[in-house]
Design a protein around this motif. Structure first.
Motif, PDB file in Angstrom:
ATOM      1  N   VAL A 154       0.837  -1.200   0.000  1.00 39.08           N
ATOM      2  CA  VAL A 154       0.000   0.000   0.000  1.00 39.08           C
ATOM      3  C   VAL A 154       0.869   1.247   0.000  1.00 39.08           C
ATOM      4  O   VAL A 154       0.623   2.197  -0.759  1.00 39.08           O
ATOM      5  CB  VAL A 154      -0.948  -0.013   1.219  1.00 39.08           C
ATOM      6  CG1 VAL A 154      -1.688   1.317   1.335  1.00 39.08           C
ATOM      7  CG2 VAL A 154      -1.947  -1.168   1.116  1.00 39.08           C
ATOM      8  N   TRP A 155       1.896   1.274   0.842  1.00 38.83           N
ATOM      9  CA  TRP A 155       2.787   2.432   0.849  1.00 38.83           C
ATOM     10  C   TRP A 155       3.469   2.614  -0.504  1.00 38.83           C
ATOM     11  O   TRP A 155       3.580   3.733  -1.008  1.00 38.83           O
ATOM     12  CB  TRP A 155       3.845   2.284   1.945  1.00 38.83           C
ATOM     13  CG  TRP A 155       4.738   3.480   2.038  1.00 38.83           C
ATOM     14  CD1 TRP A 155       4.527   4.609   2.775  1.00 38.83           C
ATOM     15  CD2 TRP A 155       5.967   3.699   1.333  1.00 38.83           C
ATOM     16  NE1 TRP A 155       5.553   5.510   2.585  1.00 38.83           N
ATOM     17  CE2 TRP A 155       6.449   4.973   1.698  1.00 38.83           C
ATOM     18  CE3 TRP A 155       6.708   2.932   0.432  1.00 38.83           C
ATOM     19  CZ2 TRP A 155       7.633   5.503   1.195  1.00 38.83           C
ATOM     20  CZ3 TRP A 155       7.897   3.457  -0.078  1.00 38.83           C
ATOM     21  CH2 TRP A 155       8.347   4.728   0.312  1.00 38.83           C
ATOM     22  N   CYS A 156       3.931   1.529  -1.072  1.00 43.00           N
ATOM     23  CA  CYS A 156       4.636   1.616  -2.347  1.00 43.00           C
ATOM     24  C   CYS A 156       3.730   2.125  -3.468  1.00 43.00           C
ATOM     25  O   CYS A 156       4.180   2.867  -4.342  1.00 43.00           O
ATOM     26  CB  CYS A 156       5.214   0.251  -2.724  1.00 43.00           C
ATOM     27  SG  CYS A 156       6.612  -0.264  -1.692  1.00 43.00           S
ATOM     28  N   GLN A 157       2.456   1.752  -3.455  1.00 39.57           N
ATOM     29  CA  GLN A 157       1.535   2.237  -4.479  1.00 39.57           C
ATOM     30  C   GLN A 157       1.212   3.710  -4.289  1.00 39.57           C
ATOM     31  O   GLN A 157       0.960   4.419  -5.268  1.00 39.57           O
ATOM     32  CB  GLN A 157       0.250   1.408  -4.459  1.00 39.57           C
ATOM     33  CG  GLN A 157       0.416   0.007  -5.007  1.00 39.57           C
ATOM     34  CD  GLN A 157       0.890  -0.005  -6.451  1.00 39.57           C
ATOM     35  OE1 GLN A 157       0.298   0.646  -7.319  1.00 39.57           O
ATOM     36  NE2 GLN A 157       1.969  -0.727  -6.714  1.00 39.57           N
ATOM     37  N   CYS A 158       1.210   4.165  -3.052  1.00 41.25           N
ATOM     38  CA  CYS A 158       0.954   5.584  -2.786  1.00 41.25           C
ATOM     39  C   CYS A 158       2.197   6.441  -2.985  1.00 41.25           C
ATOM     40  O   CYS A 158       2.106   7.674  -2.959  1.00 41.25           O
ATOM     41  CB  CYS A 158       0.428   5.764  -1.360  1.00 41.25           C
ATOM     42  SG  CYS A 158      -1.194   5.043  -1.082  1.00 41.25           S
ATOM     43  N   ASN A 159       3.352   5.808  -3.167  1.00 42.13           N
ATOM     44  CA  ASN A 159       4.618   6.517  -3.389  1.00 42.13           C
ATOM     45  C   ASN A 159       5.355   5.851  -4.560  1.00 42.13           C
ATOM     46  O   ASN A 159       6.536   5.527  -4.466  1.00 42.13           O
ATOM     47  CB  ASN A 159       5.481   6.469  -2.129  1.00 42.13           C
ATOM     48  CG  ASN A 159       4.833   7.154  -0.947  1.00 42.13           C
ATOM     49  OD1 ASN A 159       4.993   8.346  -0.728  1.00 42.13           O
ATOM     50  ND2 ASN A 159       4.074   6.382  -0.170  1.00 42.13           N
ATOM     51  N   ARG A 160       4.655   5.664  -5.650  1.00 39.83           N
ATOM     52  CA  ARG A 160       5.150   4.841  -6.760  1.00 39.83           C
ATOM     53  C   ARG A 160       6.478   5.344  -7.320  1.00 39.83           C
ATOM     54  O   ARG A 160       7.337   4.548  -7.692  1.00 39.83           O
ATOM     55  CB  ARG A 160       4.108   4.801  -7.891  1.00 39.83           C
ATOM     56  CG  ARG A 160       2.821   4.110  -7.516  1.00 39.83           C
ATOM     57  CD  ARG A 160       1.779   4.267  -8.610  1.00 39.83           C
ATOM     58  NE  ARG A 160       2.225   3.708  -9.871  1.00 39.83           N
ATOM     59  CZ  ARG A 160       2.067   2.437 -10.224  1.00 39.83           C
ATOM     60  NH1 ARG A 160       1.482   1.596  -9.383  1.00 39.83           N
ATOM     61  NH2 ARG A 160       2.493   2.006 -11.395  1.00 39.83           N
ATOM     62  N   ASP A 161       6.642   6.649  -7.402  1.00 37.18           N
ATOM     63  CA  ASP A 161       7.828   7.209  -8.036  1.00 37.18           C
ATOM     64  C   ASP A 161       8.934   7.570  -7.062  1.00 37.18           C
ATOM     65  O   ASP A 161       9.962   8.120  -7.462  1.00 37.18           O
ATOM     66  CB  ASP A 161       7.449   8.452  -8.848  1.00 37.18           C
ATOM     67  CG  ASP A 161       6.561   8.105 -10.029  1.00 37.18           C
ATOM     68  OD1 ASP A 161       6.753   7.026 -10.614  1.00 37.18           O
ATOM     69  OD2 ASP A 161       5.659   8.901 -10.360  1.00 37.18           O
ATOM     70  N   THR A 162       8.745   7.263  -5.785  1.00 35.42           N
ATOM     71  CA  THR A 162       9.802   7.480  -4.810  1.00 35.42           C
ATOM     72  C   THR A 162      10.927   6.478  -5.035  1.00 35.42           C
ATOM     73  O   THR A 162      10.672   5.286  -5.239  1.00 35.42           O
ATOM     74  CB  THR A 162       9.244   7.322  -3.373  1.00 35.42           C
ATOM     75  OG1 THR A 162       8.228   8.299  -3.168  1.00 35.42           O
ATOM     76  CG2 THR A 162      10.343   7.497  -2.339  1.00 35.42           C
ATOM     77  N   ILE A 163      12.157   6.943  -5.011  1.00 40.87           N
ATOM     78  CA  ILE A 163      13.309   6.060  -5.189  1.00 40.87           C
ATOM     79  C   ILE A 163      13.652   5.419  -3.852  1.00 40.87           C
ATOM     80  O   ILE A 163      13.805   6.113  -2.847  1.00 40.87           O
ATOM     81  CB  ILE A 163      14.523   6.834  -5.740  1.00 40.87           C
ATOM     82  CG1 ILE A 163      14.207   7.392  -7.120  1.00 40.87           C
ATOM     83  CG2 ILE A 163      15.757   5.928  -5.798  1.00 40.87           C
ATOM     84  CD1 ILE A 163      13.915   6.343  -8.176  1.00 40.87           C
ATOM     85  N   VAL A 164      13.734   4.102  -3.841  1.00 41.83           N
ATOM     86  CA  VAL A 164      14.121   3.379  -2.630  1.00 41.83           C
ATOM     87  C   VAL A 164      15.487   2.751  -2.842  1.00 41.83           C
ATOM     88  O   VAL A 164      15.864   2.381  -3.954  1.00 41.83           O
ATOM     89  CB  VAL A 164      13.077   2.298  -2.256  1.00 41.83           C
ATOM     90  CG1 VAL A 164      11.745   2.928  -1.904  1.00 41.83           C
ATOM     91  CG2 VAL A 164      12.914   1.279  -3.379  1.00 41.83           C
ATOM     92  N   GLN A 185      19.091   0.884  -6.573  1.00 35.01           N
ATOM     93  CA  GLN A 185      18.007   1.843  -6.434  1.00 35.01           C
ATOM     94  C   GLN A 185      16.965   1.591  -7.512  1.00 35.01           C
ATOM     95  O   GLN A 185      17.295   1.259  -8.648  1.00 35.01           O
ATOM     96  CB  GLN A 185      18.533   3.282  -6.555  1.00 35.01           C
ATOM     97  CG  GLN A 185      19.467   3.713  -5.439  1.00 35.01           C
ATOM     98  CD  GLN A 185      19.884   5.163  -5.582  1.00 35.01           C
ATOM     99  OE1 GLN A 185      19.879   5.724  -6.676  1.00 35.01           O
ATOM    100  NE2 GLN A 185      20.242   5.792  -4.475  1.00 35.01           N
ATOM    101  N   PHE A 186      15.711   1.763  -7.127  1.00 37.07           N
ATOM    102  CA  PHE A 186      14.618   1.623  -8.089  1.00 37.07           C
ATOM    103  C   PHE A 186      13.391   2.299  -7.500  1.00 37.07           C
ATOM    104  O   PHE A 186      13.375   2.685  -6.328  1.00 37.07           O
ATOM    105  CB  PHE A 186      14.324   0.148  -8.403  1.00 37.07           C
ATOM    106  CG  PHE A 186      14.334  -0.745  -7.188  1.00 37.07           C
ATOM    107  CD1 PHE A 186      13.226  -0.832  -6.360  1.00 37.07           C
ATOM    108  CD2 PHE A 186      15.460  -1.489  -6.872  1.00 37.07           C
ATOM    109  CE1 PHE A 186      13.232  -1.644  -5.246  1.00 37.07           C
ATOM    110  CE2 PHE A 186      15.478  -2.309  -5.750  1.00 37.07           C
ATOM    111  CZ  PHE A 186      14.354  -2.390  -4.935  1.00 37.07           C
ATOM    112  N   GLY A 224      14.801  -0.291   1.660  1.00 39.99           N
ATOM    113  CA  GLY A 224      13.524   0.303   1.347  1.00 39.99           C
ATOM    114  C   GLY A 224      13.378   1.742   1.757  1.00 39.99           C
ATOM    115  O   GLY A 224      12.289   2.272   1.688  1.00 39.99           O
ATOM    116  N   GLN A 225      14.425   2.417   2.212  1.00 40.15           N
ATOM    117  CA  GLN A 225      14.297   3.825   2.581  1.00 40.15           C
ATOM    118  C   GLN A 225      14.261   4.635   1.312  1.00 40.15           C
ATOM    119  O   GLN A 225      15.024   4.416   0.389  1.00 40.15           O
ATOM    120  CB  GLN A 225      15.457   4.257   3.466  1.00 40.15           C
ATOM    121  CG  GLN A 225      15.353   5.709   3.874  1.00 40.15           C
ATOM    122  CD  GLN A 225      15.724   5.895   5.328  1.00 40.15           C
ATOM    123  OE1 GLN A 225      15.773   4.957   6.078  1.00 40.15           O
ATOM    124  NE2 GLN A 225      15.965   7.117   5.711  1.00 40.15           N
ATOM    125  N   GLY A 226      13.358   5.625   1.230  1.00 42.06           N
ATOM    126  CA  GLY A 226      13.135   6.290  -0.043  1.00 42.06           C
ATOM    127  C   GLY A 226      13.387   7.759   0.021  1.00 42.06           C
ATOM    128  O   GLY A 226      13.450   8.367   1.072  1.00 42.06           O
TER     129      GLY A 226
END
Length: 229
Positions: free
Chosen positions: A105-115, A122-123, A222-224
């Motif tokens: 859920v977090w990843c979908q709400c922050n799709r373009d954040t680089i982790v 990094q992706f 996973g820190q972005g």
């Protein structure tokens, strides 16, 4: 408790006969916290503890900032869907799929954040759950628990955000009033990553959820950080 012999472990993990036939409903909760620790599973346990702390914190202080009742709804929905899937697939432990569902859920709400992941890779955040799925598949020969977490997280994200916003459908998930009576909305708090996704069908006004301030500190799994452009 099972580690110290206070309770037998066979009472704590999820089984169909125990949960359904014998009505031992506590297994649905204890199976979240009970994990088979061994030299082979210790690292997996620790990394999931990290993800649990890190991404639950980001959801609480971001997307659900000031809205603990809505956060509780997500946890309860993800837990129920994970419980049903693990019952039918005969998976005794719920920790990994439940953690992955919240992370998704977090990843979908922050799709373009680089982790940042291991070895400096990094992706975008949208790929992190699938990286963890591939990692579990290759390293430990599993991946089923991670896949369940991804599917459960996607179900919540679709019903809560995608279907009402992008497809114009009714809101199929709503927080019960009793949750608001237990955990009323509040103002203020600490802002973190996470914002309800904007509709691609039509612009929406108003505040979409949590704040957008980033997390400081060094690199970790996973820190972005937000892309500038």
């Amino acid at each position: 408790m099972a580690r110290f012999g206070l309770l037998p472990g066979k009472w704590l993990y999820l089984t169909w006969p125990g949960f359904v036939s014998n009505f031992q409903i506590w297994r649905g909760v204890t199976a979240i916290f009970f994990f088979p620790l061994s030299p082979q599973t210790g690292f997996k346990f620790l990394i999931n503890l990290y993800f649990l702390y890190s991404y639950s914190l980001r959801l609480e202080t971001g997307l659900f900032d000031g809205r603990p009742a809505d956060y509780l709804l997500m946890l309860v929905f993800n837990w129920l869907m994970t419980l049903l899937a693990c019952l039918f697939l005969d998976i005794p432990f719920l920790m990994v799929p439940l953690v992955l569902s919240c992370l998704y859920v977090w990843c979908q709400c922050n799709r373009d954040t680089i982790v940042n992941f291991w070895f400096g890779t990094q992706f975008k955040a949208m790929y992190l759950p699938w990286v963890l799925f591939a990692f579990g598949l290759i390293i430990s020969g599993g991946g089923v628990e991670e896949l369940i977490g991804i599917l459960v997280g996607h179900m919540y994200f679709f019903l809560m955000f995608k279907y009402p916003q992008d497809f114009g459908g009714p809101s199929l998930l709503s927080t019960p009033n009793i949750f608001y009576s237990w955990f009323p909305n509040r103002r203020g708090g600490v802002s973190g990553y996470g914002q309800a996704p904007a509709s691609t069908a039509a612009p929406r006004g108003g505040d979409g959820g949590g704040g957008g301030a980033g997390f400081g500190g060094g690199h970790a799994w996973g820190q972005g950080r937000r892309l500038d452009g």
